[in-house]
Enzyme design. Structure first.
Site, PDB file in Angstrom:
ATOM      1  N   TYR A   1      61.692  -2.425  83.334  1.00  0.00           N
ATOM      2  CA  TYR A   1      61.625  -1.151  82.615  1.00  0.00           C
ATOM      3  C   TYR A   1      62.633  -1.102  81.463  1.00  0.00           C
ATOM      4  O   TYR A   1      62.288  -0.738  80.336  1.00  0.00           O
ATOM      5  CB  TYR A   1      61.854   0.001  83.612  1.00  0.00           C
ATOM      6  CG  TYR A   1      61.890   1.333  82.932  1.00  0.00           C
ATOM      7  CD1 TYR A   1      60.735   1.895  82.408  1.00  0.00           C
ATOM      8  CD2 TYR A   1      63.089   2.017  82.756  1.00  0.00           C
ATOM      9  CE1 TYR A   1      60.770   3.113  81.742  1.00  0.00           C
ATOM     10  CE2 TYR A   1      63.134   3.227  82.097  1.00  0.00           C
ATOM     11  CZ  TYR A   1      61.979   3.767  81.594  1.00  0.00           C
ATOM     12  OH  TYR A   1      62.006   4.958  80.917  1.00  0.00           O
TER      13      TYR A   1
ATOM     14  N   VAL B   1      62.492   7.768  72.641  1.00  0.00           N
ATOM     15  CA  VAL B   1      63.772   8.325  72.212  1.00  0.00           C
ATOM     16  C   VAL B   1      64.451   7.491  71.120  1.00  0.00           C
ATOM     17  O   VAL B   1      65.497   7.866  70.617  1.00  0.00           O
ATOM     18  CB  VAL B   1      64.756   8.571  73.389  1.00  0.00           C
ATOM     19  CG1 VAL B   1      64.243   9.659  74.302  1.00  0.00           C
ATOM     20  CG2 VAL B   1      65.058   7.290  74.133  1.00  0.00           C
TER      21      VAL B   1
ATOM     22  N   SER C   1      60.064   4.645  74.928  1.00  0.00           N
ATOM     23  CA  SER C   1      58.934   5.060  75.769  1.00  0.00           C
ATOM     24  C   SER C   1      57.569   4.759  75.172  1.00  0.00           C
ATOM     25  O   SER C   1      56.559   4.899  75.872  1.00  0.00           O
ATOM     26  CB  SER C   1      59.013   6.557  76.058  1.00  0.00           C
ATOM     27  OG  SER C   1      59.830   6.774  77.163  1.00  0.00           O
TER      28      SER C   1
ATOM     29  N   LYS D   1      55.484   2.432  77.102  1.00  0.00           N
ATOM     30  CA  LYS D   1      54.754   2.840  78.302  1.00  0.00           C
ATOM     31  C   LYS D   1      53.232   2.810  78.094  1.00  0.00           C
ATOM     32  O   LYS D   1      52.470   2.640  79.042  1.00  0.00           O
ATOM     33  CB  LYS D   1      55.205   4.245  78.724  1.00  0.00           C
ATOM     34  CG  LYS D   1      56.672   4.281  79.167  1.00  0.00           C
ATOM     35  CD  LYS D   1      57.189   5.699  79.362  1.00  0.00           C
ATOM     36  CE  LYS D   1      58.668   5.684  79.765  1.00  0.00           C
ATOM     37  NZ  LYS D   1      59.253   7.040  79.820  1.00  0.00           N
TER      38      LYS D   1
ATOM     39  N   TYR E   1      56.655  14.064  76.110  1.00  0.00           N
ATOM     40  CA  TYR E   1      57.569  14.754  77.022  1.00  0.00           C
ATOM     41  C   TYR E   1      57.055  16.166  77.321  1.00  0.00           C
ATOM     42  O   TYR E   1      55.863  16.353  77.507  1.00  0.00           O
ATOM     43  CB  TYR E   1      59.000  14.782  76.443  1.00  0.00           C
ATOM     44  CG  TYR E   1      59.449  13.439  75.943  1.00  0.00           C
ATOM     45  CD1 TYR E   1      59.537  12.353  76.806  1.00  0.00           C
ATOM     46  CD2 TYR E   1      59.761  13.228  74.612  1.00  0.00           C
ATOM     47  CE1 TYR E   1      59.945  11.108  76.356  1.00  0.00           C
ATOM     48  CE2 TYR E   1      60.169  11.986  74.154  1.00  0.00           C
ATOM     49  CZ  TYR E   1      60.255  10.938  75.031  1.00  0.00           C
ATOM     50  OH  TYR E   1      60.635   9.717  74.581  1.00  0.00           O
TER      51      TYR E   1
HETATM   52  N1  GLU Z   1      64.739   3.934  78.120  1.00  0.00           N
HETATM   53  C1  GLU Z   1      64.665   5.365  78.020  1.00  0.00           C
HETATM   54  C2  GLU Z   1      64.999   5.977  79.346  1.00  0.00           C
HETATM   55  O1  GLU Z   1      64.544   5.495  80.317  1.00  0.00           O
HETATM   56  C3  GLU Z   1      63.298   5.737  77.577  1.00  0.00           C
HETATM   57  C4  GLU Z   1      63.192   7.178  77.361  1.00  0.00           C
HETATM   58  C5  GLU Z   1      62.159   7.551  76.358  1.00  0.00           C
HETATM   59  O2  GLU Z   1      61.988   6.939  75.319  1.00  0.00           O
HETATM   60  O3  GLU Z   1      61.504   8.542  76.666  1.00  0.00           O
HETATM   61  O4  GLU Z   1      65.711   6.901  79.463  1.00  0.00           O
END
Ligand code: GLU
Length: 303
Positions: free
Chosen positions: A187, A257, A64, A67, A239
């Protein structure tokens, strides 16, 4: 300040705790195989000094943290029109929650929950070759070629049922313009990019330099846009623990994650910490501890 000594001290303090708690992400099989017994930290100041310690040169799955960079590309091209497709408020819900998306009629709360990042990927697809554009931005920002780990990308595609649900849901509400499979491909691949702490600390340099490229005078995005991305990192970047991060660390942060967390001290430095074992909120357990130690030892915080 002797940043190298600070990072050495932090590494000495946290290394004995490796293996003592937290769990690697297991819902993506390729990530479940990563050893939790790793810790790295690196920083780069606005004037180009670098310091690093531990497993700081070891590439890991940025997940993430990608992002932040996809959002950077989207705001650069779309400006405020991006916000017609997503909000800017903390979600207060898990990063892959469907419930909120239903009550808010397919408009994601913010660009850092999965639904928001999927909507950003859709915008980038409309603008061009999204995967290549994200890789090109990251490679330019860190001064080295970065790549996608195909095994992780495939693993995400094979098991990303909740992300597929989010994307289909948004498609049903008209939030996505492009075919769901193409959007998810962007994604999953952006999440599967591999980078080291050193590379990420360098790449995030524009966030502490009012938008100026870490290795040159060019403006990556405007000062106002960087201010907004830092605000979103502070309020939505970790998060459902953004309040706790602000309380303990007080820096804009974005976690993934894969166990990485990138943090920004505006006008001073950017840093990245990595340790794969995650706490219950999905943030790197030792990464969070290391950032708190960093803020305490240096007094660097936006508060
Ligand atoms: N590829 C992970 C998902 O979509 C990313 C989640 C993350 O790092 O928050 O679940």
């Amino acid at each position: 300040m002797d940043f190298q000594a600070v990072l050495n001290d932090i590494t000495t303090e946290v290394t004995p705790l490796l293996g003592a708690g937290g769990q690697v992400a297991s819902y993506i099989p390729a990530l479940a195989r990563v050893s939790p017994l790793q810790f790295g930290i690196a920083l780069r100041t606005c004037d180009g000094q670098e310091a690093s310690a531990g497993d700081s040169a070891k590439p890991f799955s940025i997940q993430s943290m990608s992002k932040v960079f996809s959002l950077t590309l989207a705001v650069r091209s779309l400006g405020d029109t991006l916000w017609e497709r997503m909000g800017r408020e903390p979600s207060g819900s898990p990063f892959n929650s469907l419930v909120q998306l239903e009550t808010e009629r397919g408009i994601p709360r913010n660009p850092f929950i999965n639904a928001g990042a999927i909507a950003v990927a859709d915008r980038l697809l409309t603008l061009g070759d999204a995967k290549s554009d994200i890789l090109a931005l990251l490679s330019s920002l860190c001064g080295e070629t970065v790549a996608i780990d195909p095994e992780v990308a495939q693993s995400e595609a094979d098991t990303g049922f909740r992300n597929a649900a989010l994307a289909n849901f948004m498609k049903g509400f008209g939030t996505l313009d492009n075919p769901v499979d193409k959007v998810l491909d962007v994604y999953f691949n952006q999440c599967a990019i591999r980078m080291s702490c050193v590379q990420l600390a360098r790449a995030a340099g524009y966030l502490c330099r009012d938008g100026v490229h870490p290795y040159g005078g060019a403006q990556v995005i405007s000062e106002a846009q960087v201010r907004r991305i830092n605000a979103l990192m502070l309020t939505c970047g970790t998060y459902d623990a953004a309040g706790e991060f602000a309380f303990r660390i007080g820096l804009p942060c974005k976690s993934g994650v894969g166990g990485g967390i990138v943090a920004v001290v505006p006008d001073t430095l950017s840093l990245c910490v990595w340790s794969p074992a995650l706490d219950k909120t999905g943030n790197s357990q030792l990464g969070k501890m290391a950032l708190e130690l960093f803020a305490t030892k240096t007094g660097l915080s936006i508060f």
